[in-house]
Every structure is written in C-alpha cells, then in structure tokens.
Enzyme design. Structure first.
Site, PDB file in Angstrom:
ATOM      1  N   GLU A  99      11.272 -24.544 -15.966  1.00 39.20           N
ATOM      2  CA  GLU A  99      11.766 -23.565 -16.388  1.00 39.20           C
ATOM      3  C   GLU A  99      12.432 -23.315 -17.356  1.00 39.20           C
ATOM      4  OE1 GLU A  99      14.804 -23.166 -12.916  1.00 39.20           O
ATOM      5  OE2 GLU A  99      12.676 -24.650 -12.169  1.00 39.20           O
ATOM      6  N   CYS A 116      18.140 -22.147 -22.135  1.00 36.23           N
ATOM      7  CA  CYS A 116      18.261 -23.008 -21.527  1.00 36.23           C
ATOM      8  C   CYS A 116      16.903 -23.916 -21.353  1.00 36.23           C
ATOM      9  CB  CYS A 116      19.388 -22.856 -20.186  1.00 36.23           C
ATOM     10  SG  CYS A 116      19.471 -24.605 -19.911  1.00 36.23           S
ATOM     11  N   CYS A 123      12.732 -33.716 -12.375  1.00 37.89           N
ATOM     12  CA  CYS A 123      14.065 -35.050 -12.556  1.00 37.89           C
ATOM     13  C   CYS A 123      13.932 -36.389 -11.284  1.00 37.89           C
ATOM     14  CB  CYS A 123      15.196 -34.577 -12.754  1.00 37.89           C
ATOM     15  SG  CYS A 123      16.303 -35.852 -14.102  1.00 37.89           S
ATOM     16  N   CYS A 127      20.354 -36.251  -8.983  1.00 35.42           N
ATOM     17  CA  CYS A 127      21.921 -35.894  -8.688  1.00 35.42           C
ATOM     18  C   CYS A 127      21.939 -34.608  -6.858  1.00 35.42           C
ATOM     19  CB  CYS A 127      22.232 -35.401  -9.345  1.00 35.42           C
ATOM     20  SG  CYS A 127      22.490 -35.587 -10.749  1.00 35.42           S
ATOM     21  N   CYS A 130      22.076 -31.105  -7.213  1.00 34.43           N
ATOM     22  CA  CYS A 130      20.891 -30.404  -7.923  1.00 34.43           C
ATOM     23  C   CYS A 130      19.222 -30.143  -7.336  1.00 34.43           C
ATOM     24  CB  CYS A 130      20.931 -31.301  -9.015  1.00 34.43           C
ATOM     25  SG  CYS A 130      19.117 -30.936 -10.073  1.00 34.43           S
ATOM     26  N   GLY A 173      15.797 -31.949 -15.305  1.00 35.20           N
ATOM     27  CA  GLY A 173      15.333 -33.186 -15.907  1.00 35.20           C
ATOM     28  C   GLY A 173      16.413 -33.722 -16.886  1.00 35.20           C
ATOM     29  N   SER A 205      22.714 -31.817 -22.698  1.00 39.44           N
ATOM     30  CA  SER A 205      23.954 -32.808 -21.243  1.00 39.44           C
ATOM     31  C   SER A 205      23.455 -33.371 -20.894  1.00 39.44           C
ATOM     32  CB  SER A 205      23.599 -31.105 -20.479  1.00 39.44           C
ATOM     33  OG  SER A 205      24.372 -31.315 -19.503  1.00 39.44           O
ATOM     34  N   LEU A 229      30.127 -34.551 -14.887  1.00 39.25           N
ATOM     35  CA  LEU A 229      31.370 -35.647 -14.808  1.00 39.25           C
ATOM     36  C   LEU A 229      31.195 -35.080 -12.842  1.00 39.25           C
ATOM     37  CD1 LEU A 229      33.259 -37.826 -15.032  1.00 39.25           C
ATOM     38  CD2 LEU A 229      35.062 -35.824 -15.538  1.00 39.25           C
ATOM     39  N   CYS A 346      18.787 -25.730 -11.530  1.00 39.37           N
ATOM     40  CA  CYS A 346      18.048 -26.325 -12.199  1.00 39.37           C
ATOM     41  C   CYS A 346      17.491 -26.714 -10.952  1.00 39.37           C
ATOM     42  CB  CYS A 346      18.356 -27.605 -13.169  1.00 39.37           C
ATOM     43  SG  CYS A 346      19.139 -28.427 -12.864  1.00 39.37           S
TER      44      CYS A 346
END
Ligand code: SF4
Length: 373
Positions: A99, A116, A123, A127, A130, A173, A205, A229, A346
C-alpha cells in the site's frame, strides 16, 4: 532477460551506458528522465538518440508498480493498493501487493502533499497493534519498488500536486530490516538530480532496530528519523512490541541519543495511545523522563478501534497526556491518522485482499462513516 532500470543509481546507469559503448553521461540523462521528469516510456526520452532509445526498448524495462485499486477518502487522501509484479498470470494470493497513501494538505494555504510508502511486503516485527503483522513477512521490496511507489503516486496525482512533497516510510514493513534497498531508494529520492526531495521532507520510521539506527547514523545523506515508541516502560513495550525484548528502551534511547542531528533537527517519537493501556498521566510523565536529553517531538496517535482488541482513548486522556508532555518541555502533537474511512492502519488493504474479501470503494466509505474520531 531485460535489465530493470527502475531503482538503479546514476552510477549504475552510467556504467550500463558505457557497457553499451555509449558516453557515460547518457546514464545521467536516463536517470534524470526517469526520476526527475517521470518518463516511464523510453520512446518519450527524446533527449536520447533514437538508436539508444531502441536499444533501451529492446534490452531494458521500467516496471512501475501497477495500481490495482484506488480508494478515495472523504478527507482527500487516496490509498493505493499496488501490485508489484507485472505477471498477471500468477494466482491472486501469490502476487505481492503493498500500500501507498497520497495525503494532500487540507489547510486553506495548502502547500504540500505527503506520500506514505511501504518497504516490505508484510512484516516480521509483529507489533501487536498492527494489521501488517498479521500478514507476516512476504518479502523485501527492491529499491525500484520503493521509489516506484512515490513516482506512481506523483504521476497519478499530477493534476493536483502542491509545491512540496513529503515522503514517509511508514507503510508496510520495517525499513531498517531492508536497509540496503531502502537507502538506495532514499538516495534517489533525496538526490537533487533524481526525485529531488529535501532530506527534512523524508522520514524513516522504525520500530526500534538499534543496529539499523546505528548504521543510518553513519550515512552521509539521511532521512529524518522517527521511532515508534508506544510505551512508557519495558514491561508495557514488551507486551505490544516483542522487538523490545531484543532492543529494550535503554538501548534504543541510547542509540537515539547518539544519532547525529543538526541544530534544529529532532527525532520524532510516535506514540499510539491505546485506551486504558498506555494513556495514563503516569505514562506521560515516564515518557517525558525517557526522552530527556534527546531533541524530540512526540506524535500522539489516538487508537482507532478496528479488528484488534484495543480501546479508543478518551478525549480527556488524550488532552491530559499531551499537556503533561508540554508542561515538561516535550513538543507534543495529536495526530489523527488520515484516510480512516479507507482502512488507515498499515496492512489493512493487503489484509482484506489476502482474505479475498470484496472491499468495494463504496462499501468501505459507508462502513466508515460512523467511525470518525
Ligand atoms: S508497526 Fe511497522 S514494524 Fe510493527 S509490525 Fe507493523 S509494519 Fe511491522
């Protein structure tokens, strides 16, 4: 097999021209035509001699990401589902799709758009907030596929472009786990003879890959650094970002402290506010303490409930969190993620596609109308 030109540096294109018996400067001309003029068809590169254009057509190729779908948001942003392999005969699930999102400034004196882009298909970092993590890692993108996302969005939106373009590497990713290809793409983006973006307008990022941050620190031309973070102590961060067990906060923030910054530069820390999890006043106080001695800016991103089991923070907790950071001298901003009505997090589009769900534009827009923050 045809030689892929998209993603090649000026040095590589000069070497290619020389290997064909052409003056090396022809490589510079191809580079400029491709990245600066956005000419993706050799026939349109009319500053090249006809014989070279023919040779390029016969032996080279420019494989731009193909726009598989476009989703238009009520806020003006456009989300692209991009197919990165031209072989349409592959079964749908085997094709790599990522994307990219084009976000025009919506202010009255709008001057810029932000694009973006993704750096990997899927990935591996996992996380927990996500949706890309659910996909797992499919593969790294090439430099051409990374820079191609910017070029395709600029080309698609050419009628609506504002003077300044920002690029954020915040899509699917972990950019620092695909370091070489990402930096090859970033060099083309930042090269005045290439795409020509200013280094302060490109932001990478990371979830906190410390060796990658240390490697990035040694680059001569660097994008801005942003760190995801999302927690105020290790216990909390371990629970939502398993990468923290490998690179805990003290190690991560040390790497940030040592990251070279110019006089007015800072590191951006993204902090997704998960209601009832990391949005208490004591979290804000701990974040301010963690970031002491790091020139930093905190982007607070209120969680937008979706498929994952987290709550939206209350407006009161968002305001209080921000105020505590400001009172302690930390720049803090509340950011609402753009394009929420077209699947903002994402990985959401790719996830829908991989599940084979028919995500028709109208249905997405309708389903999202009750879901604005
Ligand atoms: S937030 Fe970024 S690093 Fe973490 S799983 Fe998602 S894509 Fe990967």
């Amino acid at each position: 097999m045809a030689i892929e030109l998209l993603g090649k540096s000026t040095e590589e294109l000069r070497a290619l021209a020389a290997s064909w018996g052409e003056p090396a400067y022809r490589g510079d001309q191809i580079y400029h035509a491709l990245y600066s003029e956005r000419l993706f068809d050799f026939a349109r590169m009319t500053n090249l001699p006809a014989a070279l254009r023919e040779k390029l057509s016969a032996e080279g190729r420019i494989t731009m990401p193909r726009i598989a779908r476009r989703y238009h948001s009520a806020d003006g942003s456009v989300r692209y589902l991009l197919a990165l392999e031209s072989d349409a005969t592959l079964p749908a699930l085997a094709r790599v799709q990522v994307e990219a999102v084009f976000m025009p400034d919506t202010k009255e004196d709008a001057r810029r758009q932000t694009i973006c882009i993704s750096t990997q298909a899927g990935c591996a970092v996992d996380c927990h907030f996500c949706l890309t993590a659910v996909l797992g890692l499919n593969r790294n993108l090439t430099a051409g596929e990374i820079v191609g996302q910017v070029l395709v969005a600029l080309d698609d939106q050419r009628e609506h472009l504002l003077p300044q373009t920002n690029v954020v590497l915040m899509g699917q990713g972990e950019p620092l786990l695909n370091f070489d290809a990402v930096m090859a793409a970033v060099r083309i983006l930042l090269d005045p003879r290439g795409v020509g973006l200013a280094p302060r307008h490109v932001t990478l990022s990371t979830s906190g890959i410390v060796p990658g941050i240390e490697r990035l620190a040694k680059e001569t031309v660097r994008p801005k650094l942003a760190v995801s973070l999302n927690a105020s102590n290790d216990e909390q961060r371990d629970a939502i970002m398993p990468i923290n067990r490998k690179y805990p906060l003290a190690v991560l923030l040390d790497a940030c402290r040592n990251f070279p910054l110019g006089p007015r530069e800072f590191i951006t820390f993204e902090y997704v506010l998960l209601g009832g999890f990391n949005d208490a006043p004591e979290d804000a106080r701990r974040v301010a303490k963690l970031l002491a001695n790091i020139p930093s800016k905190v982007n607070l991103i209120p969680w937008n409930p979706g498929d994952l089991p987290y709550k939206r923070p209350t407006q009161k907790s968002i305001d209080a969190f921000k105020q505590i950071l400001l009172d302690k001298g930390v720049f803090a901003f509340v950011r609402i993620s753009r394009g929420q009505d077209i699947m903002a997090a994402c990985g959401q589009l790719a996830l829908i596609e991989s599940k084979g769900i028919e995500a028709k534009e109208g249905e997405i827009l309708r389903s999202a109308q009750n879901d604005t923050l």
